[in-house]
Enzyme design. Structure first.
Site, PDB file in Angstrom:
ATOM      1  N   LYS A  84     122.793  15.776  41.824  1.00 26.95           N
ATOM      2  CA  LYS A  84     122.447  15.174  43.114  1.00 26.95           C
ATOM      3  C   LYS A  84     123.462  14.176  43.655  1.00 26.95           C
ATOM      4  O   LYS A  84     123.189  13.504  44.642  1.00 26.95           O
ATOM      5  CB  LYS A  84     121.073  14.512  43.014  1.00 26.95           C
ATOM      6  CG  LYS A  84     121.007  13.413  41.967  1.00 26.95           C
ATOM      7  CD  LYS A  84     119.706  12.635  42.032  1.00 26.95           C
ATOM      8  CE  LYS A  84     119.732  11.436  41.122  1.00 26.95           C
ATOM      9  NZ  LYS A  84     118.568  10.606  41.151  1.00 26.95           N
ATOM     10  N   SER A 124     115.725  18.240  50.423  1.00 31.08           N
ATOM     11  CA  SER A 124     116.212  16.954  50.924  1.00 31.08           C
ATOM     12  C   SER A 124     116.345  16.999  52.435  1.00 31.08           C
ATOM     13  O   SER A 124     116.655  18.054  53.016  1.00 31.08           O
ATOM     14  CB  SER A 124     117.578  16.698  50.299  1.00 31.08           C
ATOM     15  OG  SER A 124     118.248  15.688  51.000  1.00 31.08           O
ATOM     16  N   TYR A 148     126.453  19.563  47.756  1.00 28.58           N
ATOM     17  CA  TYR A 148     125.093  19.224  47.313  1.00 28.58           C
ATOM     18  C   TYR A 148     124.071  19.670  48.366  1.00 28.58           C
ATOM     19  O   TYR A 148     123.086  20.352  48.069  1.00 28.58           O
ATOM     20  CB  TYR A 148     124.983  17.705  47.058  1.00 28.58           C
ATOM     21  CG  TYR A 148     123.559  17.210  47.093  1.00 28.58           C
ATOM     22  CD1 TYR A 148     122.709  17.419  46.021  1.00 28.58           C
ATOM     23  CD2 TYR A 148     123.064  16.558  48.223  1.00 28.58           C
ATOM     24  CE1 TYR A 148     121.390  16.989  46.064  1.00 28.58           C
ATOM     25  CE2 TYR A 148     121.748  16.124  48.271  1.00 28.58           C
ATOM     26  CZ  TYR A 148     120.921  16.342  47.201  1.00 28.58           C
ATOM     27  OH  TYR A 148     119.619  15.928  47.261  1.00 28.58           O
ATOM     28  N   LYS A 152     120.950  22.728  48.462  1.00 32.34           N
ATOM     29  CA  LYS A 152     119.539  22.565  48.829  1.00 32.34           C
ATOM     30  C   LYS A 152     119.146  23.624  49.866  1.00 32.34           C
ATOM     31  O   LYS A 152     118.083  24.247  49.775  1.00 32.34           O
ATOM     32  CB  LYS A 152     119.281  21.153  49.379  1.00 32.34           C
ATOM     33  CG  LYS A 152     119.398  20.060  48.333  1.00 32.34           C
ATOM     34  CD  LYS A 152     118.326  20.185  47.254  1.00 32.34           C
ATOM     35  CE  LYS A 152     118.473  19.200  46.130  1.00 32.34           C
ATOM     36  NZ  LYS A 152     117.656  19.488  44.956  1.00 32.34           N
ATOM     37  N   ASN A 178     114.440   8.999  51.891  1.00 34.71           N
ATOM     38  CA  ASN A 178     115.181   8.166  50.922  1.00 34.71           C
ATOM     39  C   ASN A 178     114.247   7.462  49.939  1.00 34.71           C
ATOM     40  O   ASN A 178     113.748   6.371  50.229  1.00 34.71           O
ATOM     41  CB  ASN A 178     116.020   7.122  51.667  1.00 34.71           C
ATOM     42  CG  ASN A 178     117.180   7.752  52.407  1.00 34.71           C
ATOM     43  OD1 ASN A 178     116.992   8.626  53.245  1.00 34.71           O
ATOM     44  ND2 ASN A 178     118.382   7.328  52.095  1.00 34.71           N
ATOM     45  N   ILE A 216     128.606  -2.990  52.804  1.00 31.70           N
ATOM     46  CA  ILE A 216     127.825  -2.274  53.822  1.00 31.70           C
ATOM     47  C   ILE A 216     128.780  -1.399  54.614  1.00 31.70           C
ATOM     48  O   ILE A 216     129.756  -1.889  55.205  1.00 31.70           O
ATOM     49  CB  ILE A 216     127.059  -3.264  54.726  1.00 31.70           C
ATOM     50  CG1 ILE A 216     126.027  -4.031  53.882  1.00 31.70           C
ATOM     51  CG2 ILE A 216     126.397  -2.527  55.891  1.00 31.70           C
ATOM     52  CD1 ILE A 216     125.145  -4.991  54.665  1.00 31.70           C
ATOM     53  N   ARG A 289     131.283   5.062  55.666  1.00 32.09           N
ATOM     54  CA  ARG A 289     131.490   6.027  54.576  1.00 32.09           C
ATOM     55  C   ARG A 289     131.588   7.424  55.190  1.00 32.09           C
ATOM     56  O   ARG A 289     130.749   7.783  56.035  1.00 32.09           O
ATOM     57  CB  ARG A 289     130.300   5.932  53.605  1.00 32.09           C
ATOM     58  CG  ARG A 289     130.365   6.834  52.414  1.00 32.09           C
ATOM     59  CD  ARG A 289     129.278   6.513  51.409  1.00 32.09           C
ATOM     60  NE  ARG A 289     127.937   6.760  51.912  1.00 32.09           N
ATOM     61  CZ  ARG A 289     126.822   6.576  51.198  1.00 32.09           C
ATOM     62  NH1 ARG A 289     126.892   6.133  49.957  1.00 32.09           N
ATOM     63  NH2 ARG A 289     125.636   6.825  51.712  1.00 32.09           N
TER      64      ARG A 289
HETATM   65  N1  UDP Z   1     124.980   2.142  52.161  1.00 32.96           N
HETATM   66  C1  UDP Z   1     125.751   0.980  52.184  1.00 32.96           C
HETATM   67  N2  UDP Z   1     126.299   0.531  51.003  1.00 32.96           N
HETATM   68  C2  UDP Z   1     126.109   1.188  49.822  1.00 32.96           C
HETATM   69  C3  UDP Z   1     125.319   2.364  49.803  1.00 32.96           C
HETATM   70  C4  UDP Z   1     124.778   2.824  50.994  1.00 32.96           C
HETATM   71  O1  UDP Z   1     125.948   0.365  53.230  1.00 32.96           O
HETATM   72  O2  UDP Z   1     126.646   0.745  48.786  1.00 32.96           O
HETATM   73  C5  UDP Z   1     124.346   2.608  53.409  1.00 32.96           C
HETATM   74  C6  UDP Z   1     124.735   4.008  53.859  1.00 32.96           C
HETATM   75  O3  UDP Z   1     125.893   3.957  54.678  1.00 32.96           O
HETATM   76  C7  UDP Z   1     123.483   4.464  54.609  1.00 32.96           C
HETATM   77  C8  UDP Z   1     122.351   3.760  53.858  1.00 32.96           C
HETATM   78  O4  UDP Z   1     122.958   2.665  53.169  1.00 32.96           O
HETATM   79  O5  UDP Z   1     123.497   3.984  55.944  1.00 32.96           O
HETATM   80  C9  UDP Z   1     121.646   4.641  52.854  1.00 32.96           C
HETATM   81  O6  UDP Z   1     122.610   5.207  51.972  1.00 32.96           O
HETATM   82  P1  UDP Z   1     122.181   6.049  50.692  1.00 32.96           P
HETATM   83  O7  UDP Z   1     123.451   6.526  50.029  1.00 32.96           O
HETATM   84  O8  UDP Z   1     121.233   5.260  49.861  1.00 32.96           O
HETATM   85  O9  UDP Z   1     121.354   7.286  51.286  1.00 32.96           O
HETATM   86  P2  UDP Z   1     121.836   8.492  52.257  1.00 32.96           P
HETATM   87  O10 UDP Z   1     123.060   8.036  53.013  1.00 32.96           O
HETATM   88  O11 UDP Z   1     122.113   9.623  51.354  1.00 32.96           O
HETATM   89  O12 UDP Z   1     120.687   8.731  53.157  1.00 32.96           O
END
Ligand code: UDP
Length: 330
Positions: A84, A124, A148, A152, A178, A216, A289
């Site tokens: 995952k 997911s 990934y 799914k 989430n 962040i 990211r």
């Molecule tokens: N995020 C962040 N810092 C971190 C990990 C995640 O700012 O170290 C942010 C990410 O950009 C997103 C949110 O938190 O907006 C949720 O990220 P996560 O990886 O938990 O879940 P996903 O993006 O897969 O929904």
């Protein structure tokens, strides 16, 4: 019913095992322990008073699974076992396609061979790709940004095609938003290997001073405060969604979102964590990211109407229980 839970020592699998046992189901767990620990079986026993039979099996191994299906008379399969890590999947796509697809195909073949009536699959919200929220089950499936997510979508398709010829089977695809939080006992929760990829485990590791600060990823999204918005759901509510699917879903193939229907930003989650747990979380805003989407939240009306399932735990519960678990693993 007698239920095989694959990936049952993992984060969502272990919470689901507890909810099923509490509801009177018989559970057998299979896990290869690639991302979890066998002592979870003892922890499930502490919570439920039931020692769940455990088999260390990799679900790619058809012959070992076949032997287990021959011995046990399963009524249902809940299939969590899968890789995952989104980032790793882009680096090692073949490992992800091989593991996630082969495991699902093996289990579907055994469902057929041993006349198992129920199959619940861990999918997911990533299958929706980048499109406006709220996301309903009628929203189209879109290109995902990583292997990934594609596994799914492919597993959903395989199970959907299988169900078309087997109207006597109940196949349920559950699309998780989430999951965060932990069991209130502090015994079960998420233990990431290495640096956490997900937000909540990162926050709890900053809180416990394993890491200096949270990074962040971007504050220039078109959201309430510029940070990413997600639909965080307590893992115990999510686990109860599996129970509802098992007990209430109709025959054929059906798909349900499991989310709260409420979007929360990164900063809102951090502030709630700080307020409830009375701990500071230092953070730094860094670049976005790659592959991240601004806003993702569910419409969860279908599960509410058809499965009579709704979430009952709040964001405050989620941040409190996440921290309670992290303190226990120190
Ligand atoms: N995020 C962040 N810092 C971190 C990990 C995640 O700012 O170290 C942010 C990410 O950009 C997103 C949110 O938190 O907006 C949720 O990220 P996560 O990886 O938990 O879940 P996903 O993006 O897969 O929904």
């Amino acid at each position: 019913m007698k239920i095989l839970i694959t990936g049952g020592t993992g984060y969502i699998g272990s919470h689901t095992a507890v909810e099923l046992i509490k509801d009177g189901h018989e559970v057998v767990i299979v896990d290869d322990l690639s991302n979890s620990f066998e002592d979870v079986i003892d922890k499930i026993k502490t919570i439920t008073n039931v020692l769940v039979p455990f088999h260390k099996i990799d679900c790619k191994n058809y012959d070992l699974l076949d032997k287990l299906f021959k011995e046990e008379n399963f009524d249902g399969i809940i299939h969590f076992a899968g890789f995952k890590a989104v980032g790793e999947s882009t680096k090692e796509p073949l490992k992800y396609y091989e593991n996630n697809l082969l495991s699902t195909i093996n289990l579907a073949k055994l469902m057929e061979k041993y006349d198992v009536s129920h199959f619940i699959f861990s999918s997911s919200a990533t299958v929706y790709g980048d499109q406006p929220s709220p996301l309903s089950e009628k929203s189209p499936l879109m290109e995902t940004t990583n292997p990934y997510g594609e596994t799914k979508k492919m597993c959903e398709r395989i199970l959907n095609d299988y169900a078309k010829n087997r109207s006597d089977k109940t196949i349920v695809l559950l699309r998780y938003f989430n999951p965060i939080g932990a069991h209130k006992s502090g015994l079960l929760g998420e233990i990431p290997q290495g640096t956490p990829n997900n937000l909540m485990p990162y926050i709890t590791q900053v809180a416990s001073k394993k890491r200096d600060k949270l990074f962040i990823f971007g504050n220039d999204y078109d959201t309430v405060d510029g940070t990413g918005v997600r639909d965080y759901i307590h893992v115990v509510d999510l686990a109860k969604g599996h129970l509802a699917a098992l007990n209430k879903a109709n025959k054929g193939c059906s798909v349900y979102n499991l989310g709260t229907g409420v979007g929360i930003s990164v900063l809102e989650l951090v502030e709630t964590f700080k307020k409830i747990n009375k701990i500071d979380i230092p953070y730094e805003i860094v670049a976005r990211r790659a592959g991240d989407i601004a806003t993702v939240y569910a419409s969860s009306e279908k599960a509410f109407k058809e499965l009579n399932w709704e979430t009952s735990l709040s964001v405050e519960d989620m941040v409190r229980d996440s921290w309670n678990f992290e303190k226990n693993i120190e």
